[in-house]
Design an enzyme around this catalytic site. Structure first.
Site, mmCIF file in Angstrom:
data_model
loop_
_atom_site.group_PDB
_atom_site.id
_atom_site.type_symbol
_atom_site.label_atom_id
_atom_site.label_comp_id
_atom_site.label_asym_id
_atom_site.label_seq_id
_atom_site.Cartn_x
_atom_site.Cartn_y
_atom_site.Cartn_z
ATOM 1 C CG ASP A 94 41.883 38.209 70.128
ATOM 2 O OD1 ASP A 94 40.852 38.899 70.047
ATOM 3 O OD2 ASP A 94 41.994 37.093 69.584
ATOM 4 C CG ASP A 96 36.068 35.533 70.286
ATOM 5 O OD1 ASP A 96 35.031 35.046 69.805
ATOM 6 O OD2 ASP A 96 36.043 36.428 71.152
#
Length: 295
Positions: A94, A96
């Site tokens: 991922d 963020d």
């Protein structure tokens, strides 16, 4: 039939008592210690225990037992030895609050005077309380009318998580594949991906018309289903078995990806994610993932 598994412990305060508690839990579930070694650096310690389990079916139960033991000061990942010894691996992350320290949508929203409002929605979405795609559309809508130049300003605010560049460099140097998939935005991710030399990357595209953000994204939203889809596609494209993939994320929209990977690592994650991930990493140093995967 025995199964070879490695227990990799990592943390800021690895005490002898805590490690002895871990050994006791492992032994009580039939895990036979084959060898043990230490690693890590001045930031955190790493202890590696190579184990033999009576059968592969016992791995899930052992993971639960180790998680329930809640040894203070460190976490432990139980990793199939086949993943650690694989010649080629795929690391997918991922972005963020994982690859980078911030939530980009919140940085953008600050320019519209809506940071706190958007942050509250982001938190609820990451806890799994809201549909991710719907929440993203709602959050992006507050950006309507902002000059496109705010994207460049936000790029300057983004900071990689500690150890992120070392993690990527180590995987790349060992001949492995590194990818990221994000519910954030291509306009922010593209230069990061280029600087790090990522093999694959995908995020959402902010719509820009006449030099301003429209408050919309183009095309389908990169949600939890899409993240798993890209993991499978990229692994297949590289000829890497899913059991030789490592996924890292922090929010509910990462759950499908974490579940499909050979091992899913919850990085400073929400409780709902930690509860179901194969392993948890609860310190700021993302490069600890390399010890989990033996890279």
């Amino acid at each position: 039939m025995t199964s070879n598994v490695t227990a990799v412990s990592y943390g800021l305060n690895m005490t002898p008592a805590g490690l002895e508690q871990l050994r006791s839990v492992l032994a009580s579930h039939g895990a036979e210690l084959q060898s043990e070694s230490s690693a890590g650096d001045s930031r955190y310690g790493v202890q590696v225990l190579d184990l033999a389990l009576p059968d592969a079916a016992g791995l899930a139960a052992l993971r639960r037992a180790v998680a329930d033991a809640a040894t203070d000061g460190f976490d432990t990942a139980l990793v199939p030895s086949g993943l650690r010894s694989a010649a080629r691996k795929l690391l997918i992350m991922d972005v963020d609050s994982t690859l980078i320290q911030q939530e980009v949508i919140e940085l953008l929203a600050a320019y519209a005077g809506k940071r706190e409002e958007v942050a509250a929605v982001t938190e609820a979405a990451m806890r799994g309380e809201l549909d991710f795609a719907q929440s993203l559309h709602a959050r992006v809508a507050v950006l309507a009318g902002l000059p496109a130049d705010v994207v460049h300003s936000v790029r300057k605010e983004v900071k990689l998580s500690e150890g992120a560049d070392q993690l990527v460099a180590a995987f790349k140097a060992a001949g492995h594949t590194v990818a990221v998939v994000s519910g954030g935005f291509n306009q922010i991710l593209e230069p990061i991906a280029g600087d790090l030399g990522l093999d694959y990357w995908q995020a959402n595209e902010l719509e820009i018309v006449d030099g301003a953000l429209t408050g919309k994204v183009l095309g389908a939203v990169v949600d939890r289903a899409a993240k798993e889809k890209y993991l499978r596609e990229w692994a297949a494209a590289e000829g890497i078995a899913l059991e030789h993939t490592i996924a890292v994320g922090d929010g509910a929209n990462d759950l499908d990806m974490l579940g499909a990977a050979g091992i899913g690592v919850a990085f400073n994650a929400k409780p709902a994610v930690r509860a179901v991930a194969d392993a948890a990493l609860n310190m700021p140093y993302l490069d600890a993932v390399r010890h989990i995967a033996r890279v």
